[in-house]
Design an enzyme around this catalytic site. Structure first.
Site, PDB file in Angstrom:
ATOM      1  N   ASP A  30      -7.108  -1.130  -4.606  1.00  0.00           N
ATOM      2  CA  ASP A  30      -8.447  -0.727  -3.684  1.00  0.00           C
ATOM      3  C   ASP A  30      -9.273   0.273  -4.248  1.00  0.00           C
ATOM      4  O   ASP A  30     -10.434   0.035  -4.138  1.00  0.00           O
ATOM      5  CB  ASP A  30      -7.705  -0.010  -2.446  1.00  0.00           C
ATOM      6  CG  ASP A  30      -6.863  -1.270  -1.803  1.00  0.00           C
ATOM      7  OD1 ASP A  30      -6.952  -2.271  -1.809  1.00  0.00           O
ATOM      8  OD2 ASP A  30      -5.875  -0.753  -0.977  1.00  0.00           O
ATOM      9  N   ASP A  34       0.689  -1.122   0.037  1.00  0.00           N
ATOM     10  CA  ASP A  34      -0.089  -0.049  -0.139  1.00  0.00           C
ATOM     11  C   ASP A  34       0.894   1.159   0.089  1.00  0.00           C
ATOM     12  O   ASP A  34       1.979   1.278   0.603  1.00  0.00           O
ATOM     13  CB  ASP A  34      -1.024  -0.059   1.217  1.00  0.00           C
ATOM     14  CG  ASP A  34      -2.027  -0.972   1.248  1.00  0.00           C
ATOM     15  OD1 ASP A  34      -2.391  -1.371   0.086  1.00  0.00           O
ATOM     16  OD2 ASP A  34      -2.399  -1.449   2.207  1.00  0.00           O
TER      17      ASP A  34
END
Length: 148
Positions: free
Chosen positions: A120, A106
């Site tokens: 995402d 991330d």
């Protein structure tokens, strides 16, 4: 989708730090490297293997549906969702700490709420788009052969 997400993660690992955040929009949006063993908001950190199974299943389901879809809008949504699920499955299967228990990379930091990635964003927007398509035309099922 897979290539874009994996390339962005490669870039993030090569250029970002886990300890330093680079602001893009003040405190609202920034860049910071993180490794997520769980789901959104790091939920289920101790059950990484479950998310591995879910991401692989989601990728396979998207592939199966891809051959049955007759509507362009649904093909785009399922293709993007399948690509995002595949990219997460790649992380889960092949990244550290071990096969099947890998952590998702991330790097998009949303304030102090959470850090995510491009897949995402695609999963969230794809789910919203699927709902909107379904609400707009309930008869426009992904496998529908009639065109409106």
């Amino acid at each position: 989708m897979v290539a874009i997400d994996q390339a962005s993660k490669w870039w993030a690992e090569a250029n970002l730090s886990r300890t330093e955040r680079i602001p893009l929009l003040g405190d609202l949006l920034g860049l910071q490297l993180a490794y997520n063993p769980g789901a959104a908001f790091s939920l289920g950190e101790n059950a990484t293997w479950i998310f591995t199974v879910l991401s692989v299943v989601a990728a396979v389901v998207a592939l199966v549906f891809a051959f049955r879809i007759r509507r362009t809008s649904w093909a785009i949504v399922v293709g993007l969702l399948g690509g995002a699920a595949t990219s997460h499955a790649i992380d889960r299967l092949f990244r550290a700490p071990s096969f099947g228990n890998g952590h998702v990379v991330d790097f998009l930091a949303y304030g102090n709420w959470f850090i995510g990635n491009i897949a995402d964003i695609v999963i969230f927007s794809g789910a919203i788009t699927a709902v909107l398509i379904g609400l707009r035309s309930p008869s426009a099922a992904p496998h529908s052969t009639t065109r409106k």
